[in-house]
Scaffold this motif. Structure first.
Motif, mmCIF file in Angstrom:
data_model
loop_
_atom_site.group_PDB
_atom_site.id
_atom_site.type_symbol
_atom_site.label_atom_id
_atom_site.label_comp_id
_atom_site.label_asym_id
_atom_site.label_seq_id
_atom_site.Cartn_x
_atom_site.Cartn_y
_atom_site.Cartn_z
ATOM 1 N N PRO A 238 -8.916 35.194 -3.732
ATOM 2 C CA PRO A 238 -9.159 34.918 -5.152
ATOM 3 C C PRO A 238 -10.613 34.569 -5.435
ATOM 4 O O PRO A 238 -11.332 34.063 -4.570
ATOM 5 C CB PRO A 238 -8.244 33.717 -5.431
ATOM 6 N N VAL A 239 -11.043 34.863 -6.653
ATOM 7 C CA VAL A 239 -12.370 34.457 -7.130
ATOM 8 C C VAL A 239 -12.188 33.147 -7.887
ATOM 9 O O VAL A 239 -11.510 33.097 -8.906
ATOM 10 C CB VAL A 239 -12.979 35.534 -8.053
ATOM 11 N N TYR A 240 -12.768 32.075 -7.361
ATOM 12 C CA TYR A 240 -12.569 30.747 -7.935
ATOM 13 C C TYR A 240 -13.561 30.462 -9.052
ATOM 14 O O TYR A 240 -14.651 31.044 -9.113
ATOM 15 C CB TYR A 240 -12.723 29.669 -6.860
ATOM 16 N N GLU A 241 -13.196 29.517 -9.908
ATOM 17 C CA GLU A 241 -14.091 29.044 -10.954
ATOM 18 C C GLU A 241 -15.021 27.964 -10.381
ATOM 19 O O GLU A 241 -14.621 27.203 -9.493
ATOM 20 C CB GLU A 241 -13.294 28.474 -12.124
ATOM 21 N N PRO A 242 -16.269 27.874 -10.884
ATOM 22 C CA PRO A 242 -17.234 26.903 -10.364
ATOM 23 C C PRO A 242 -16.750 25.460 -10.407
ATOM 24 O O PRO A 242 -17.021 24.686 -9.489
ATOM 25 C CB PRO A 242 -18.453 27.100 -11.271
ATOM 26 N N ASP A 243 -16.041 25.099 -11.466
ATOM 27 C CA ASP A 243 -15.554 23.727 -11.610
ATOM 28 C C ASP A 243 -14.629 23.347 -10.454
ATOM 29 O O ASP A 243 -14.729 22.256 -9.893
ATOM 30 C CB ASP A 243 -14.824 23.586 -12.947
ATOM 31 N N TYR A 244 -13.734 24.264 -10.095
ATOM 32 C CA TYR A 244 -12.788 24.012 -8.996
ATOM 33 C C TYR A 244 -13.524 23.908 -7.663
ATOM 34 O O TYR A 244 -13.258 23.005 -6.858
ATOM 35 C CB TYR A 244 -11.754 25.137 -8.940
ATOM 36 N N VAL A 245 -14.462 24.829 -7.426
ATOM 37 C CA VAL A 245 -15.206 24.816 -6.162
ATOM 38 C C VAL A 245 -16.038 23.541 -6.044
ATOM 39 O O VAL A 245 -16.108 22.929 -4.969
ATOM 40 C CB VAL A 245 -16.117 26.059 -6.061
ATOM 41 N N ALA A 246 -16.663 23.122 -7.140
ATOM 42 C CA ALA A 246 -17.460 21.893 -7.126
ATOM 43 C C ALA A 246 -16.593 20.689 -6.771
ATOM 44 O O ALA A 246 -17.019 19.807 -6.008
ATOM 45 C CB ALA A 246 -18.121 21.681 -8.480
ATOM 46 N N SER A 247 -15.375 20.648 -7.298
ATOM 47 C CA SER A 247 -14.452 19.553 -6.975
ATOM 48 C C SER A 247 -14.139 19.529 -5.491
ATOM 49 O O SER A 247 -14.113 18.464 -4.860
ATOM 50 C CB SER A 247 -13.150 19.692 -7.771
ATOM 51 N N LYS A 248 -13.917 20.709 -4.920
ATOM 52 C CA LYS A 248 -13.614 20.802 -3.485
ATOM 53 C C LYS A 248 -14.819 20.406 -2.638
ATOM 54 O O LYS A 248 -14.673 19.794 -1.578
ATOM 55 C CB LYS A 248 -13.163 22.222 -3.149
ATOM 56 N N ILE A 249 -16.020 20.753 -3.110
ATOM 57 C CA ILE A 249 -17.231 20.404 -2.371
ATOM 58 C C ILE A 249 -17.433 18.891 -2.353
ATOM 59 O O ILE A 249 -17.693 18.299 -1.298
ATOM 60 C CB ILE A 249 -18.457 21.107 -2.979
ATOM 61 N N VAL A 250 -17.316 18.255 -3.506
ATOM 62 C CA VAL A 250 -17.481 16.797 -3.576
ATOM 63 C C VAL A 250 -16.405 16.106 -2.731
ATOM 64 O O VAL A 250 -16.685 15.126 -2.034
ATOM 65 C CB VAL A 250 -17.428 16.306 -5.034
ATOM 66 N N ASP A 251 -15.194 16.637 -2.751
ATOM 67 C CA ASP A 251 -14.113 16.076 -1.932
ATOM 68 C C ASP A 251 -14.424 16.231 -0.450
ATOM 69 O O ASP A 251 -14.171 15.323 0.347
ATOM 70 C CB ASP A 251 -12.792 16.772 -2.273
ATOM 71 N N ALA A 252 -14.992 17.380 -0.060
ATOM 72 C CA ALA A 252 -15.358 17.612 1.339
ATOM 73 C C ALA A 252 -16.457 16.647 1.788
ATOM 74 O O ALA A 252 -16.445 16.160 2.924
ATOM 75 C CB ALA A 252 -15.812 19.061 1.528
ATOM 76 N N ILE A 253 -17.411 16.377 0.892
ATOM 77 C CA ILE A 253 -18.467 15.414 1.208
ATOM 78 C C ILE A 253 -17.873 14.018 1.351
ATOM 79 O O ILE A 253 -18.201 13.279 2.288
ATOM 80 C CB ILE A 253 -19.557 15.416 0.113
ATOM 81 N N ARG A 254 -16.987 13.666 0.439
ATOM 82 C CA ARG A 254 -16.360 12.341 0.471
ATOM 83 C C ARG A 254 -15.580 12.130 1.767
ATOM 84 O O ARG A 254 -15.600 11.058 2.362
ATOM 85 C CB ARG A 254 -15.422 12.182 -0.728
ATOM 86 N N LYS A 255 -14.906 13.199 2.229
ATOM 87 C CA LYS A 255 -14.086 13.113 3.449
ATOM 88 C C LYS A 255 -14.871 13.470 4.704
ATOM 89 O O LYS A 255 -14.315 13.483 5.798
ATOM 90 C CB LYS A 255 -12.874 14.032 3.312
ATOM 91 N N GLU A 256 -16.155 13.796 4.528
ATOM 92 C CA GLU A 256 -17.057 14.113 5.632
ATOM 93 C C GLU A 256 -16.535 15.269 6.483
ATOM 94 O O GLU A 256 -16.571 15.241 7.715
ATOM 95 C CB GLU A 256 -17.339 12.869 6.481
ATOM 96 N N LYS A 257 -16.070 16.323 5.815
ATOM 97 C CA LYS A 257 -15.623 17.519 6.521
ATOM 98 C C LYS A 257 -16.827 18.292 7.030
ATOM 99 O O LYS A 257 -17.847 18.372 6.358
ATOM 100 C CB LYS A 257 -14.812 18.418 5.578
ATOM 101 N N PHE A 258 -16.685 18.878 8.210
ATOM 102 C CA PHE A 258 -17.781 19.684 8.738
ATOM 103 C C PHE A 258 -17.807 21.057 8.067
ATOM 104 O O PHE A 258 -18.863 21.554 7.698
ATOM 105 C CB PHE A 258 -17.656 19.851 10.254
ATOM 106 N N TYR A 259 -16.636 21.686 7.918
ATOM 107 C CA TYR A 259 -16.527 22.963 7.226
ATOM 108 C C TYR A 259 -15.681 22.821 5.975
ATOM 109 O O TYR A 259 -14.668 22.113 5.973
ATOM 110 C CB TYR A 259 -15.843 24.013 8.103
#
Length: 303
Positions: A238-259
């Motif tokens: 799927p082609v995601y919307e920027p708002d959704y991807v940004a939420s996932k990115i901030v969540d990944a930073i918060r959880k300190e995910k490597f990938y």
């Protein structure tokens, strides 16, 4: 022989311990508090960069916004303040220009402080076939997508190392895991980011700088100007919307995910080294990736 067996048992014990520690972190992930952090975002004038800024806005972090588009960057700043950001600083910066990056980095240190979260997001996708890509355009893609991240890392990493604290967030792409049709320059630049960050993370770990975290972002296409109307022809990608991807990115930073790899089907790209090339090309055709790229970029006038 005895020492070999002992070392092997200790190694297995460590591996098992790390496995269960990682499993526990997935079930009960730590959550970073962003209050007081200085977050620098490149390419913040639109798309994912803007949305990341808006996600950070209410989290009590200081925002530093870098873009070549001053008008849109100021708009991002206004929106961020509207969303709750107290301190927002905007800078004009062409991140592919090494001297400009270093100059603006000095200003940030003097005017704002040491950056603690660096989010490298700026990028371009020309979408041309290999032989249609002029030498200068190939160099431009590598400069904007890859070398810009080299320069920002060199500018802000020393302070993080001195404090043994910080977070490096680098936007790569699924194209960096699987060379994409009509995107040789783009895929090369994104693959370079992945390998550079894996290598840098190894350096930081083995030199005792474990307080500096790394997150590598590998999404499929996102509905931004970069994609220029790209439409996937399968629900598997799927082609995601920027708002959704940004939420996932901030969540990944918060959880300190490597990938952060999205969608989950992109994980299958990792098995390409075990798969005959003809099968991979068949899979590309089955997913209609070449057709999607042709429809998005092939009909457009050459730059």
């Amino acid at each position: 022989m005895f020492n070999f067996i002992l070392n092997t048992l200790q190694f297995l014990k460590l591996i098992i311990s790390l496995f269960f520690k990682n499993l526990f972190s997935l079930i009960c992930p730590c959550k970073k508090n962003f209050a007081g952090e200085i977050v620098l975002i490149t390419g913040s004038g639109n798309g994912i960069g803007r949305q990341i800024a808006l996600k950070f806005a209410p989290l009590e972090a200081t925002l530093v916004l870098w873009d070549v588009d001053d008008k849109n960057n100021e708009e991002t700043s206004k929106l961020a303040k509207k969303y709750g950001a107290k301190r927002v600083f905007t800078y004009h910066c062409d991140c592919s220009n090494r001297e400009q990056v270093y100059e603006q980095a000095d200003k940030v240190r003097k005017e704002v402080g040491d950056v603690t979260i660096l989010i490298n997001n700026a990028g371009i996708l020309p979408g041309k076939k290999f032989l249609d890509t002029a030498d200068a355009d190939f160099e431009k893609t590598l400069n904007v997508n890859f070398f810009s991240q080299v320069w920002t890392l060199k500018a802000f990493l020393p302070a993080m190392i001195a404090a043994n604290r910080g977070h490096l967030v680098n936007t790569a792409s699924a194209a960096g895991l699987w060379g994409t049709y009509r995107a040789a320059d783009y895929s090369a630049s994104k693959a370079a980011i992945i390998e550079m960050m894996e290598s840098l993370d190894s350096e930081l770990h083995h030199t005792g700088k474990c307080g500096i975290k790394t997150t590598i972002i590998c999404p499929y296409f996102i509905n931004t100007k970069l994609a220029r109307g790209f439409k996937s022809q399968t629900c598997l990608l799927p082609v995601y919307e920027p708002d959704y991807v940004a939420s996932k990115i901030v969540d990944a930073i918060r959880k300190e995910k490597f990938y952060l790899i999205m969608p989950l089907t992109v994980y299958l790209f990792a098995f390409k080294i075990f798969t005959p090339r003809k099968i991979l090309l068949f899979i590309e055709s089955w997913l209609k990736i070449p057709d999607s790229m042709e429809k998005a970029y092939g009909q457009k006038k050459k730059d």
